[in-house]
Design an enzyme around this catalytic site. Structure first.
Site, PDB file in Angstrom:
ATOM      1  N   SER A 179      14.168 -58.443 -11.996  1.00 28.58           N
ATOM      2  CA  SER A 179      12.962 -59.074 -12.597  1.00 28.58           C
ATOM      3  C   SER A 179      13.170 -58.748 -14.291  1.00 28.58           C
ATOM      4  CB  SER A 179      11.609 -58.194 -12.410  1.00 28.58           C
ATOM      5  OG  SER A 179      10.705 -58.730 -13.160  1.00 28.58           O
ATOM      6  N   TYR A 212       7.049 -50.553 -10.441  1.00 26.05           N
ATOM      7  CA  TYR A 212       8.023 -51.684 -10.172  1.00 26.05           C
ATOM      8  C   TYR A 212       9.036 -51.966 -11.193  1.00 26.05           C
ATOM      9  CZ  TYR A 212       8.777 -56.767  -9.708  1.00 26.05           C
ATOM     10  OH  TYR A 212       9.320 -58.054  -9.680  1.00 26.05           O
TER      11      TYR A 212
END
Ligand SMILES: NC(=O)c1ccc[n+]([C@@H]2O[C@H](COP(=O)([O-])OP(=O)(O)OC[C@H]3O[C@@H](n4cnc5c(N)ncnc54)[C@H](OP(=O)(O)O)[C@@H]3O)[C@@H](O)[C@H]2O)c1
Length: 269
Positions: free
Chosen positions: A145, A158
């Protein structure tokens, strides 16, 4: 449509294939002619997707419904993958997130997130590698990401897991540099998917046009793969930014190899 002959391209394993980016990867890889092993927890979803794919493409599709964040599920997946010499591609896509502040988030949420995003991705990579090395062929696609690029207040845990995915994949690429094994790191930005529901963040709250479609994201990522890219960031229009980022990281690492502390840490003020 159905075929009993194995694909000459081999089998692509797609984790997190029951929705979002993984479902699109499954579709696109079937369209390219890969047989598939689809992994996620929701068996009914995987079976529906299998029926859809087999009605359109002459490929074999198998499903494995396991929880990759649980040691038993991960062992089952890892053992099946290790034993399957038809596997030529692994798409480590399954991932989850949480936006709860670290001070408040339950410990189980953190450990589950790390187990899926970090441990499962690493163990499944380890599961395919001996076969890939033996055959000097294979492709590993790890989905990270853009929030792995640098710390982001919204999702520190995350983001930390995706920084791991980026670092691990970069190291893996360097370790396999003398082989024919392909390694790609894909860093999507915000993309339309169920993940927002899972996090409890309405997509509408992000504003219109803030998110990329899953199809556009996967098609761009596969174009990057076809073009031989390592670090694919589908939403980054200025590709020199990625080059500069990687080069600056390498320069900083090289400059850090000094036996003495830097003067700013030794001079008294
Ligand atoms: N959407 C975004 O904005 C965005 C941005 C950057 C990166 N990403 C990354 O893209 C990847 C795909 O996410 P997505 O947006 O497509 O989300 P998604 O639609 O929520 O898909 C997540 C997939 O992972 C599977 N999964 C979740 N927990 C699992 C577990 N414990 N064991 C096995 N499978 C599990 C889910 O299936 P089951 O629920 O059936 O298990 C689902 O198929 C993730 O790695 C995510 O971090 C997404």
């Amino acid at each position: 449509m159905n075929q009993s002959n194995p694909s000459s391209l081999g089998t692509a394993v797609v984790t997190g294939a029951s929705s979002g980016l993984g479902k699109v990867y499954a579709h696109r890889l079937a369209a390219r002619g890969y047989d598939l092993l689809l992994i996620a927890r929701r068996k009914d979803r995987l079976e529906t997707i299998t029926t859809e794919l087999q009605s359109h493409f002459p490929v074999q599709v198998r499903v494995l419904a396991v929880d990759l964040a649980h040691p038993d599920g991960l062992s089952a997946a890892s053992e099946q993958i290790s034993a399957d010499a038809t596997i030529t591609m692994l798409v480590n896509n399954a991932g989850t997130s949480s936006v709860e502040p670290v001070a408040q988030v339950p410990v189980e949420t953190i450990t589950n997130l790390i187990a899926l995003n970090v441990t499962a991705l690493t163990v499944l990579t380890k599961a395919v590698l001996p076969g890939f090395v033996k055959r000097n062929a294979g492709t590993i696609i790890n989905i990270g990401s853009v929030v792995g690029i640098t710390g982001f207040a919204w999702v520190p845990v995350y983001g930390g897991t995706k920084a791991y995915v980026q670092n691990f994949t970069q190291g893996l690429k360097l370790q396999l540099a003398e082989t024919e094994i392909r390694v790609q790191y894909v860093a999507p930005a915000g993309t339309v998917s169920e993940s927002w529901d899972v996090m409890g963040v309405p997509m509408s709250s992000l504003g219109e046009g803030a998110l990329m479609d899953t199809e556009a994201c996967v098609d761009a990522a596969l174009k990057g793969l076809d073009d031989g890219e390592f670090f694919t960031a589908p939403s980054v229009h200025d590709e020199t930014l990625v080059q500069k980022y990687v080069e600056a990281s390498e320069t900083l690492l090289a400059a850090s190899q000094q036996p003495e502390p830097a003067p700013r840490y030794t001079s008294r003020s």
